[in-house]
Design an enzyme around this catalytic site. Sequence first.
Site, short mmCIF file in Angstrom:
data_model
loop_
_atom_site.label_atom_id
_atom_site.label_comp_id
_atom_site.label_asym_id
_atom_site.label_seq_id
_atom_site.Cartn_x
_atom_site.Cartn_y
_atom_site.Cartn_z
N HIS A 207 28.74 -61.65 -10.24
CA HIS A 207 29.21 -60.66 -9.25
C HIS A 207 29.10 -61.33 -7.87
O HIS A 207 28.09 -61.23 -7.19
CB HIS A 207 28.31 -59.42 -9.33
CG HIS A 207 28.63 -58.35 -8.35
ND1 HIS A 207 29.26 -57.16 -8.68
CD2 HIS A 207 28.39 -58.24 -7.02
CE1 HIS A 207 29.38 -56.39 -7.61
NE2 HIS A 207 28.86 -57.03 -6.58
N CYS A 240 28.68 -54.64 1.48
CA CYS A 240 27.55 -53.76 1.17
C CYS A 240 27.02 -53.18 2.47
O CYS A 240 26.78 -53.92 3.43
CB CYS A 240 26.43 -54.53 0.46
SG CYS A 240 24.97 -53.51 0.17
P1 HMG Z 1 15.26 -42.00 -0.20
O1 HMG Z 1 15.57 -41.43 1.13
O2 HMG Z 1 14.07 -42.88 -0.34
O3 HMG Z 1 15.21 -40.92 -1.39
O4 HMG Z 1 16.54 -42.78 -0.70
P2 HMG Z 1 14.64 -39.51 -1.55
O5 HMG Z 1 14.31 -39.38 -2.99
O6 HMG Z 1 13.56 -39.25 -0.53
O7 HMG Z 1 15.88 -38.58 -1.23
C1 HMG Z 1 16.46 -38.49 0.07
C2 HMG Z 1 17.66 -37.57 -0.01
O8 HMG Z 1 18.65 -38.15 -0.85
C3 HMG Z 1 17.34 -36.21 -0.61
O9 HMG Z 1 18.26 -35.28 -0.03
C4 HMG Z 1 17.70 -36.38 -2.06
O10 HMG Z 1 18.03 -35.18 -2.71
C5 HMG Z 1 18.92 -37.27 -1.94
P3 HMG Z 1 17.81 -34.36 1.23
O11 HMG Z 1 16.64 -33.59 0.74
O12 HMG Z 1 17.47 -35.32 2.35
O13 HMG Z 1 19.04 -33.56 1.50
N1 HMG Z 1 19.14 -38.06 -3.13
C6 HMG Z 1 20.31 -38.14 -3.77
N2 HMG Z 1 21.50 -37.56 -3.52
C7 HMG Z 1 22.51 -37.86 -4.38
N3 HMG Z 1 22.38 -38.69 -5.43
C8 HMG Z 1 21.21 -39.29 -5.69
C9 HMG Z 1 20.11 -39.01 -4.84
N4 HMG Z 1 18.83 -39.43 -4.83
C10 HMG Z 1 18.25 -38.83 -3.78
N5 HMG Z 1 21.11 -40.11 -6.72
C11 HMG Z 1 17.96 -43.57 -2.45
C12 HMG Z 1 16.53 -43.45 -1.93
C13 HMG Z 1 17.92 -44.52 -3.60
C14 HMG Z 1 18.46 -42.20 -2.90
C15 HMG Z 1 18.86 -44.10 -1.29
O14 HMG Z 1 18.26 -45.23 -0.77
C16 HMG Z 1 20.25 -44.44 -1.76
O15 HMG Z 1 21.03 -43.57 -2.11
N6 HMG Z 1 20.59 -45.75 -1.74
C17 HMG Z 1 21.86 -46.19 -2.25
C18 HMG Z 1 22.28 -47.40 -1.50
C19 HMG Z 1 23.59 -47.90 -2.05
O16 HMG Z 1 24.34 -47.19 -2.69
N7 HMG Z 1 23.89 -49.18 -1.73
C20 HMG Z 1 25.10 -49.79 -2.12
C21 HMG Z 1 25.18 -50.09 -3.59
S1 HMG Z 1 24.26 -51.53 -4.07
C22 HMG Z 1 25.36 -52.85 -3.84
O17 HMG Z 1 26.40 -52.69 -3.25
C23 HMG Z 1 25.02 -54.17 -4.45
C24 HMG Z 1 25.83 -54.47 -5.70
O18 HMG Z 1 27.22 -54.44 -5.45
C25 HMG Z 1 25.44 -55.84 -6.26
C26 HMG Z 1 25.48 -56.96 -5.21
O19 HMG Z 1 26.55 -57.18 -4.60
O20 HMG Z 1 24.45 -57.55 -5.00
C27 HMG Z 1 25.54 -53.43 -6.82
MG MG Z 2 28.36 -56.08 -4.63
#
Ligand code: HMG
Ligand code: MG
Length: 298
Positions: A207, A240
């Site tokens: 990837h 990202c």
């Molecule tokens: P947090 O703030 O530590 O989590 O985030 P939390 O459990 O305290 O929740 C905070 C809020 O998020 C709450 O809502 C939860 O309900 C909600 P509030 O009470 O504030 O209204 N929440 C969610 N909502 C929807 N779906 C969920 C979910 N979980 C909690 N699943 C968390 C921790 C992991 C949720 C946050 O950091 C996050 O969503 N991160 C995602 C980041 C992301 O998507 N990054 C891009 C993808 S990775 C990438 O691109 C790399 C890849 O391509 C490979 C590469 O290239 O290397 C894969």
């Molecule tokens: Mg990626």
Amino acid sequence: MTLPSRVRIVEVGPRDGLQNEPVLVPTAVKVGLIERLLAAGLTSIEGGSFVSARWVPQMADTAAVMARLPPNPAGRYTVLVPNLKGFEAARAAGAGEVAIFASASEAFSQANINCSIAESLARFAPVAAAARAAGIGLRGYVSCVLGCPYEGAVAPQAVASVARRLVEIGCREVSLGDTIGAGAPDQARACVETVAALVPPERLALHFHDTRGLALANIRACLDLGVSVVDAAVAGLGGCPYAAGATGNVATEGVVADLARLGIATGVDPARLAEAGRFVTEALAQARADADRPASTA
Ligand code: HMG
Ligand code: MG
């Protein structure tokens, strides 16, 4: 080892490609893009992610996208999930596979999912168990395998141990992410060789982001190591949100053409793929123009 005769491309454009777009992409555009990718012969397609909408607003309509997708009998739609909440949403949306995403770098893990590597792996274990119980496929990612935007160099051994752990908790495949396109061919090869000592290469995917134009060369450098799955994004879309400066994934068009030159089949029709690329780039240009237009005062 020899080159594979066939490579499966995992099309990540609708997720990785669009998650960092500065303007909101209409749901209909995402659906139209995925329909065209299917028509081009791509069957492993990442349709979106069930993550916090506060963290990644572009993916907030993933349930709506999934609800409108045509069946994909020859393959599966994958969605990213960081925790059980995301998994439950993915299951309700009918995803065929969920992808959990860890990092080989502590700083990136904190920036991307707000927890340490160890905490993330502990959080993923129940997701893996739930996926297994529900008969939903499980894929894993390791980010920053060739470098981290915060920590710099990343040891291949660190990548290998996270990859092995992902397999231990149930991932059928682990995708090695050069998140910021930092790697060079010799480094990519050395990393895959190190990981392959702990995880069979048939279970690895490449990837690679294309920040420095080296992604195709990096893929080529690893293809005779037993890896036959490559992630790519149509039109080289992407980046990202938690890796400043990271550009898109390697373009699917480039991968398909390069593999064809090597005599490696992908099952993808280049003309139809080009049509999907045109569709999404025109739609993004339109969405950006709409966002730039001053609000009407009428
Ligand atoms: P947090 O703030 O530590 O989590 O985030 P939390 O459990 O305290 O929740 C905070 C809020 O998020 C709450 O809502 C939860 O309900 C909600 P509030 O009470 O504030 O209204 N929440 C969610 N909502 C929807 N779906 C969920 C979910 N979980 C909690 N699943 C968390 C921790 C992991 C949720 C946050 O950091 C996050 O969503 N991160 C995602 C980041 C992301 O998507 N990054 C891009 C993808 S990775 C990438 O691109 C790399 C890849 O391509 C490979 C590469 O290239 O290397 C894969
Ligand atoms: Mg990626």
